[in-house]
Write a protein that holds these residues in place. Structure first.
Motif, short mmCIF file in Angstrom:
data_model
loop_
_atom_site.label_atom_id
_atom_site.label_comp_id
_atom_site.label_asym_id
_atom_site.label_seq_id
_atom_site.Cartn_x
_atom_site.Cartn_y
_atom_site.Cartn_z
N LEU A 108 62.89 8.24 54.77
CA LEU A 108 63.62 7.22 55.17
C LEU A 108 63.78 6.41 54.31
N ARG A 109 62.76 5.59 53.44
CA ARG A 109 62.87 4.58 52.48
C ARG A 109 62.31 4.92 51.10
N SER A 110 62.42 6.32 50.66
CA SER A 110 62.13 6.60 49.37
C SER A 110 63.55 6.34 48.52
N SER A 111 63.51 5.89 47.40
CA SER A 111 64.50 5.45 46.53
C SER A 111 64.83 6.12 45.17
N SER A 112 65.97 6.25 44.81
CA SER A 112 66.11 6.83 43.29
C SER A 112 66.26 5.50 42.48
N ARG A 113 65.75 4.27 42.55
CA ARG A 113 65.87 3.27 41.78
C ARG A 113 65.39 3.42 40.57
N ALA A 138 62.43 12.55 45.81
CA ALA A 138 61.48 12.08 46.96
C ALA A 138 62.55 11.56 48.37
N GLY A 139 63.64 11.34 47.89
CA GLY A 139 64.30 10.47 49.00
C GLY A 139 65.75 11.19 49.17
N THR A 140 66.37 10.75 50.07
CA THR A 140 67.83 10.87 50.66
C THR A 140 68.69 9.69 50.29
N GLU A 163 67.18 -3.26 50.94
CA GLU A 163 65.68 -2.54 50.33
C GLU A 163 66.15 -1.20 50.21
N GLY A 164 65.28 -0.54 49.38
CA GLY A 164 65.53 0.93 49.02
C GLY A 164 65.49 1.97 50.13
N GLY A 165 65.80 2.97 49.71
CA GLY A 165 66.12 4.29 50.57
C GLY A 165 67.11 4.58 51.51
#
Length: 389
Positions: A108-113, A138-140, A163-165
């Protein structure tokens, strides 16, 4: 006699450069008949995912590094590659499952930043053509993190930065793109991906790939709804092209990073293997070769859908060069392997049936295979190449 070795990695065992090194050692261990010499040209390749960066570096790109935001916000050092005005970015190095702290998935919180920050680093290096090799994310988050890494502010109803994710996108109320890096206007992007999935729905990023990133059934529904909301708000801000990009093939790649790449960066989506074979110059390097050796850890039905070995076999056939496949194991029948363009296939499990031992000893086993191939070459020419389907 000239042999080109162009394999992908043997996942869980060896990198593509390692495979090249062991096969080369095996080939060179055999004495050829008097008057014959052996020239080996090693070209590590990949299909746009893991290993793409190594393939670029092995081809003459210069490795660079930058400190970026990891998938869950922690700083990490990620590499990319530069050659002239061209950059190769392997998303997984900054935003992948492999760089999660402790390997703990956070769907839920993983980001592509961090990938967006790597793009900024490539722009800082003077690059105007950027290849995005996606996979293993890692994220969506639909690529929302990439946009944040490039200067876009994603705001909640109170005007605060999200926030990210992917989960946070449910609270997206507005977008401020005034600080979007202006150098992007002159940059051209290539999305190297074989994924055809759209962003949303039962075939979308959350439903198909979310569970691989640790998403529960409830998480998948939440993420899909969050992505749908992201599409709506992004479309209102950037226009109808952005909204339409959600339905495009490849929008669901890498947790939806394909969507942001298509919608905002106007990326050209191409099969990963085609992109890699282009920047490695394989077609030119096949000229005058007597044999090409390719392969990957598992040669199976997925390989026939455009993975590295098939792409190399097609290039070899176009150049009139026989192709041999080497793999850890194969589930394909002889007729399938021949139809794919391989004169012969060597599986390491034929030398060591125990899979764990075969993977652990892949290097020495590949040297045995290399020696066997050299012995075959010493006995005479290989058959004419077959056409690939």
């Amino acid at each position: 006699m000239r042999v080109v070795i162009a394999p992908d990695k043997f996942k869980g065992s060896l990198t593509a450069p390692d495979v090249v090194a062991h096969l080369t050692a095996g080939l060179c261990a055999v004495s050829l008949p008097a008057g014959q010499t052996l020239e080996v040209d090693g070209i590590p390749v990949a299909d746009g995912g893991e290993g793409t960066l190594e393939a670029a570096v092995a081809t003459g790109f210069t490795r660079r590094s930058a400190v970026v935001s990891g998938p869950t916000g922690e700083p990490l050092t990620a590499d990319f590659a530069v050659r002239g005005g061209e950059a190769v970015i392997e998303m997984a190095t900054a935003s992948g499952l492999a760089v999660l702290p402790g390997g703990v998935k956070d769907a839920l919180r993983s980001s592509s930043r961090g990938t967006g920050e790597l793009i900024t680093a490539a722009l800082d290096a003077g690059c105007t053509r950027i290849i995005l090799g996606v996979g293993g994310s890692a994220g969506t988050d639909g690529g929302a993190g990439i946009l944040q890494g490039l200067g876009v502010r994603l705001l909640d109803a109170d005007g605060n930065d999200l926030e990210g994710g992917g989960a946070a996108l449910l609270r997206l109320a507005g977008i401020d793109s005034s600080a979007l890096d202006p150098r992007l206007r002159e940059a051209r992007f290539v999305l190297a991906s074989d994924v055809d999935n759209p962003l949303l729905g039962p075939d979308g990023a959350a439903a198909v790939f979310g569970p691989q990133k640790g998403a529960s059934a409830g998480d998948v529904k939440l993420l899909d709804a969050a992505l749908a909301h992201f599409v709506e708000v992004l479309g209102q801000h950037f226009g109808p092209r952005a909204a339409a990009a959600a339905k495009a093939p490849g929008a669901g790649a890498a947790g939806g990073v394909g969507f942001a790449a298509l919608a905002v960066l106007a990326a050209d989506r191409r099969p990963g293997i085609d992109v890699v074979l282009e920047f490695t110059g394989l077609a030119d390097r096949l000229a005058g070769a007597d044999l090409v050796i390719t392969g990957e850890g598992s040669l199976d039905e997925q390989s026939l859908l455009g993975k590295t070995p098939l792409g190399v076999a097609r290039a070899a056939a176009a150049a009139g060069v026989p192709a041999i496949a080497v793999c850890g194991r194969t589930t394909l029948h002889d007729d399938q392997l021949r139809a794919a363009g391989f004169q012969r296939t060597y599986a390491l499990t034929a030398l060591e049936a125990d899979t764990d031992k075969s993977m652990a000893g892949a290097g020495p086993l590949l040297e045995q295979v290399g020696a066997e191939i050299a012995g075959q070459l010493a006995r005479g020419p290989l058959p004419e190449p077959v056409e690939t389907r």
